[in-house]
Design a protein around this motif. Structure first.
Motif, PDB file in Angstrom:
ATOM      1  N   ILE A 173       0.826  -1.207   0.000  1.00 30.47           N
ATOM      2  CA  ILE A 173       0.000   0.000   0.000  1.00 30.47           C
ATOM      3  C   ILE A 173       0.859   1.255   0.000  1.00 30.47           C
ATOM      4  CG2 ILE A 173      -1.664   1.298   1.399  1.00 30.47           C
ATOM      5  CD1 ILE A 173      -2.761  -1.440   2.377  1.00 30.47           C
ATOM      6  N   GLY A 174       2.080   1.145   0.522  1.00 27.57           N
ATOM      7  CA  GLY A 174       2.947   2.312   0.612  1.00 27.57           C
ATOM      8  C   GLY A 174       2.580   3.193   1.787  1.00 27.57           C
ATOM      9  N   ALA A 175       2.499   2.616   2.952  1.00 26.25           N
ATOM     10  CA  ALA A 175       2.130   3.353   4.158  1.00 26.25           C
ATOM     11  C   ALA A 175       3.273   4.263   4.601  1.00 26.25           C
ATOM     12  CB  ALA A 175       1.789   2.359   5.269  1.00 26.25           C
ATOM     13  N   THR A 176       2.951   5.109   5.562  1.00 27.38           N
ATOM     14  CA  THR A 176       3.965   5.971   6.168  1.00 27.38           C
ATOM     15  C   THR A 176       3.927   5.769   7.673  1.00 27.38           C
ATOM     16  OG1 THR A 176       3.595   7.614   4.438  1.00 27.38           O
ATOM     17  CG2 THR A 176       4.759   8.351   6.419  1.00 27.38           C
ATOM     18  N   VAL A 177       5.109   5.608   8.251  1.00 29.21           N
ATOM     19  CA  VAL A 177       5.179   5.400   9.690  1.00 29.21           C
ATOM     20  C   VAL A 177       5.475   6.738  10.354  1.00 29.21           C
ATOM     21  CG1 VAL A 177       6.273   4.080  11.531  1.00 29.21           C
ATOM     22  CG2 VAL A 177       6.092   3.089   9.232  1.00 29.21           C
TER      23      VAL A 177
END
Lengths: 336, 736
Positions: A173-177
């Motif tokens: 999904i290409g999440a961001t932490v």
């Protein structure tokens, strides 16, 4: 288990102060992995900072169609949340493919990102060689039993895999932490969160020890409903992936308009190769295109005596997952 | 009158178990108990050159640390001589003979402090070369004296093998191998040792309270009468709790040294090595037959592993001697010594892996003859024991085949392999014969009528979680003439009458017969009291004219003439009335061959791209004499069939060949089936009357369920895919 002190953190700043006070301090969330490792003597923290009471468990919409998942949201709560089911069903499916209901009820989102490998030689202190556990001691898996080990992204020092299912979906999904440190917040793109072993396999992530994960941001996708999380394993539940694939695909006018996929069980980190996705954009959907994507994603794979099967299995799994996602897309009627 | 036996009544101990009131070994409240934690070796062979205990000794709560350098010396340890007497590792020397061998013991006020103490003991090893790989050292194989605990000869020879091969239209030989398997009962092995003067009480998770007492007394050099073993509830044993292992004796020794009760519970990891396992088997099976499918030659050569210091045989070839009537049948058993712990009994030792190999070989033969696998079995139906040339005490295998096949829908199966695709899946169906000997040993029981007219029945035996409490209650109720809720059955205590180990599926036949006979003896005593009691309405009747039914004496001729047992007891000054029985097997064991038989059917779905295997359906039909409780029997047989899924597809204790240590010593990595792996399973109980096998008419059902089930699944995988995998477990990588 080595004796340790225990502190219940009341807010983020005090948690960060506490973690900074000693090099042997660790945060504890759900504890499903850390406590296990402490019992085995693999982790031996002197101080535990319990972050369980911090107000970081919300799941809320983000502007632009995404979702922010608080670091302390329980895996079960994420998987069952209406927003996740609507906006990122791939993530929900990946979460429920992992562990057991009891573990998912306790495990947190942030903790899932921090879980450590299930390499036999890492988990059992009766083995004296493990560079991840004892830097410089050697890697027993390389000439040992390595059926479950990695074929991509390994180094001479370590061939262990990352065991998370949730992280594979987040990579696709290409999440961001979102993290918070003493000097302020920062954002880490998911692809940069986990590290390859290189010369320092003892360091799993790029999170600094004095930082706390506060949230995971999941972007919205117009084709989020055309998804598949495929987990191939030795039994049908409560087993780690031999290979897993998180996939989403957008087919318009008979051509692949966009595609995302990442692999689990084959590398020290969730394995996403954007070039593999680019490769097939504009092609006709089907086994040929998906096979081409797989070939790019698996380029440079290096197998070991017991895990050579993973290469072909991964290729077939990618084709199956993308095919399944595309079929779902057809059913959803958004084929442009 | 038999009204309770065979009924599917609920487990009498069920409410205690689901409410947590049933006390398992480690849960017995013992005041002032100290906690012991074992230290295990991490190398497979060598010496513990030194063990530094200084840090451990100073760790909070630690009371004592025992190592080979300071452990109390025991009398020279006898090797045992009985199947449950394994050679033990009792800290008597610094030798390390396998990884995960007990080499130290830490005692502390709490489990946590003892665990920490154990971590702080620093061991310096002097390692030596070793071998843990069976297949690497087959040339060193030697022939043991016997094949297994039953005393069967290691080798057998019927007819002329070469002649049988020459007469065969087709002969083929294949190698079948099975991996090391670990029992993994849910309840870990546990012992609490309490000394009072020279008397020792052991709460122990054991399948044999009397054999445990005998062995502990023998090793400690004290009289068996000074040892009492108590084991009321067991959370599974599967054979691993049959022998007395090192930790039991170490707990007793530590408690004596400390002058304080000691509790010792193994961790899951410690259950991989020092308490037995099923060893790897290496089996060559050759079958020759006429073109019509009549077997002309059987050859079954087994090579097993044993330890460097003790001997155990997994007798895989015994079924090849008796299951099919080939005029020529030859079997051998050999052992290779490995630097691993001693293998031991595990649910159907020998029969389980042996039957897997034989029944897969039969399946292979059926395809090469283009015969239906079931038809091939029927063609080779043994009407008598072909090896011993004796009649069966009973055999209903034909009916098992028929009932199982009908329920499964075997006749609708497409005989062609890899011919039934369904979406991504290839569907396949397979079958196999199941078989397990009907064993029985001497057993005692006592039945006592209490003043209130209810009965207390006692026998030393064990309930592994299988339903012993329940079936013994039913047997006693019928034998005395009471309802099951008027009978209390107690077990798991050497203060009760002597009984054999719960192994070899013999508890129901052995102790069930003793309970029945004790109950009948009590009933006769009571009737005698009634007919000779002038105050009884039954007075003056012949003993044969009175029955006991539902707690009442009843005149057979005039059912209105009756009296409750309690009324009689009240007149007899509240005295209890008891009767005992000693039930021994007779010469029927020499006159008949006695086995339970069954037929197993399985359907699998194999993902044609990814190799994942789902067992989608199983049917097992079993005939085992009288079924004492159809509910607990069904559960036990079903459990055995689930074991077949694990054996066929998952279970594998993996040993690193370079490091000599198990890598997956935990339940996350040692796979057994989870709910999602287990499909709808149908168990058919085929009616069978056996007048010879035991007083209760029962054959054992504890182990037959996991004979044949793995073969049926593996045969179904071949039918689905056309791939014959002969090395278990069949994991997905073998099929892609």
């Amino acid at each position: 288990m080595k004796p340790f002190t225990y502190l219940q953190a009341t807010d983020v700043p005090s948690a960060l102060r506490a973690i900074s006070s000693s090099p042997d301090a660790r945060f504890i969330g759900g504890g499903t992995n850390l406590v296990d490792l402490m019992k085995y003597g693999v982790e031996q923290p002197a101080h535990l900072i319990d972050i369980g009471k911090l107000p970081l468990a919300n799941i809320e919409p983000l502007p632009g169609g995404g979702v922010r998942i608080g670091a302390l949201a329980r895996n079960s709560d994420i998987a069952n949340h209406l927003l996740i089911r609507e906006k990122a069903p791939l993530l929900a499916e990946a979460i429920v493919a992992g562990a057991s209901p009891q573990l998912r009820n306790a495990a947190t989102a942030g903790g899932n990102l921090m879980q450590r490998t299930r390499c036999y030689y890492f988990y059992d202190t009766g083995f004296t060689q493990c560079n991840k556990r004892i830097p410089g001691s050697g890697c027993a898996a390389r000439d040992g039993l390595n059926r479950i080990h990695a074929i991509l992204g390994t180094s001479d020092k370590c061939i262990a895999t990352n065991p998370s299912d949730m992280s594979v979906a987040l990579a696709a999904i290409g999440a961001t932490v979102q993290v918070q440190g003493n000097s302020g917040p920062r954002s880490i793109p998911f692809a940069d969160f986990h590290r390859l072993p290189g010369e320092t396999p003892q360091i799993d992530t790029n999170l600094n020890k004095e930082e706390l994960i506060t949230a995971i941001d999941v972007p919205g996708f117009p084709f989020a409903l055309n998804y598949c999380y495929l987990k191939v394993r030795d039994r049908r539940s409560y087993a780690f992936a031999l290979v897993s694939v998180a996939a989403m695909i957008d087919v318009r006018a008979g051509k692949i308009h966009d595609v995302r996929f990442a692999l689990g069980g084959v590398a020290p980190k969730p394995w996403r190769v954007p070039a593999a996705e680019q490769q097939v954009i504009g092609q006709e959907p089907g086994a040929e295109a998906y096979g081409n994507a797989a070939d790019v994603a698996l380029k440079g794979a290096r197998t070991f005596p017991h895990n050579a099967f993973k290469l072909e299995l991964a290729r077939r799994s990618i084709i199956r997952a993308l095919t399944t996602a595309a079929v779902k897309g057809e059913r959803n009627g958004n084929v442009g | 009158m038999e009204t309770s036996v065979s009924q599917p009544i609920n487990r009498v101990d069920g409410p205690l178990k689901v409410t947590g009131r049933a006390l398992y070994t480690a849960e017995h409240p013992v005041p002032n108990v100290a906690h012991a934690v074992l230290i295990m070796s991490t190398i497979p062979k060598g010496r513990a050159a030194s063990m530094d205990t200084s840090a451990a000794g100073k760790s909070p709560g630690v009371l004592r640390v025992f190592t080979p350098f300071n452990a109390p010396k025991l009398p020279p340890s006898p090797s045992g001589g009985s199947p449950t007497s394994r050679k033990l590792n009792l800290l008597q020397d610094d030798q390390i003979l396998y990884s995960n061998q007990p080499i130290g013991l830490v005692l502390a006020d709490t489990f946590e402090n003892a665990t920490r103490g154990a971590e702080l003991v620093h061991i310096r090893y002097a390692p030596q070369p070793f071998n843990v790989v069976l297949d690497k050292d087959l040339n060193s194989a030697f022939t043991p004296e016997k094949a297994g605990a039953g005393g069967d000869p290691a080798n057998s020879s019927r007819g002329d093998h070469q002649a049988g091969v020459a007469a065969a239209a087709a002969y083929s030989e294949h190698l079948y191998t099975t991996p090391i398997q670990t029992h993994n009962p849910m309840e870990p092995h546990a012992t609490i040792a309490v000394w009072e003067g020279s008397k020792l009480t052991l709460y122990d998770a054991t399948q044999g309270v009397f054999s445990d007492r005998q062995r502990v007394a023998q090793v400690l050099g004290i009289p068996p009468e000074d040892v009492r073993v108590i084991s009321p509830y067991i959370g599974g044993g599967f054979g691993s709790k049959g022998p007395t292992w090192s930790h039991v004796v170490l707990a007793a020794v530590a408690a004596r040294e400390l002058n304080r009760p000691v509790k010792l519970v193994l961790t899951r990891e410690q259950m991989f090595g020092a308490i037995g396992f099923r060893g790897r088997t290496h089996q060559t099976v050759g079958l020759g037959s006429s073109s019509q499918g009549n077997l002309t030659a059987i050859r079954h050569d087994t090579i097993d592993q044993t330890s460097s210091f003790d001997q155990f045989v997994e007798p895989c070839g015994l079924q090849a001697r008796m299951l099919y009537p080939s005029p020529n049948a030859h079997t051998t058993h050999k052992l290779v010594r490995l630097d691993l712990g001693t293998p031991s009994f595990m649910r159907a030792p020998g029969e389980c892996p042996g039957n897997y190999a034989l029944e897969c070989a039969m399946d292979e033969l059926s395809y090469s003859l283009k015969l239906d696998p079931l038809a091939l079995r029927l063609k080779n139906y043994a009407e008598e024991d072909p090896e011993k040339k004796r009649p069966w005490s009973s055999k209903s295998l034909r009916e098992c085949y028929r009932a199982g096949a009908e329920r499964f829908g075997w006749s609708k199966r497409n005989p062609a392999v890899r011919a039934t695709p369904e979406g991504h899946y290839l569907v396949g169906q397979g079958m196999a014969t199941a078989c397990y000997p009907a064993r029985r040993s001497e057993s005692n029981a006592i039945a006592t009528l209490r003043p209130d007219g209810t009965a207390l029945v006692e026998a030393g035996t064990q309930d592994l979680g299988t339903g012993t409490y329940t079936i013994m209650t039913q047997i006693a109720a019928d034998a005395i003439g009471l309802a099951p809720n008027q009978v209390t059955f107690r077990l798991g205590d050497t203060d009760f009458p002597k009984t054999p180990v719960s192994g070899g599926s013999q508890t129901a036949a052995s102790t069930g017969s003793a309970v029945k006979m004790a109950g009948q003896a009590l009933r006769e005593k009571l009737i005698q009291l009634a007919v000779t009691d002038p105050a009884s309405p039954l007075h003056g009747l012949g003993a044969g004219d009175v029955t006991i039914d539902g707690g009442n004496f009843v005149s057979a001729a005039n059912p209105r003439k009756k009296e409750s047992l309690a009324a009689l007891m009240a007149r007899h000054g509240q005295n209890e009335v008891s009767a005992t029985a000693d039930a021994k097997p007779g010469d029927e064991q020499d006159r008949y061959s006695m086995y339970a038989f069954g037929a197993q059917f399985a359907e699998v779905r194999v993902d044609m791209d990814l190799g994942e295997i789902q067992v989608s359906r199983m049917v097992g039909a079993f005939a085992a004499g009288r079924i004492l409780n159809t509910k607990t029997a069904r559960s036990q047989l079903m459990g055995g069939m689930v074991w077949g899924i694990g054996m066929a597809l998952q279970e594998n204790t993996m040993v690193d060949p370079r490091r000599g240590r198990v890598v997956n010593a935990n339940l996350a990595e040692y796979h057994v089936p989870v709910n999602r792996d287990v499909p709808a399973i149908e168990v058919i109980l085929v009616h069978e009357d056996d007048p010879y096998v035991s007083a209760v008419g029962a054959k054992g059902i504890g182990e037959i369920g996991n004979t044949g089930s793995a073969a049926a699944i593996v045969n179904a995988i071949y039918h689905a895919t056309g791939k014959r995998v002969r090395d278990l477990p069949v994991t997905l990588d073998r099929l892609i």
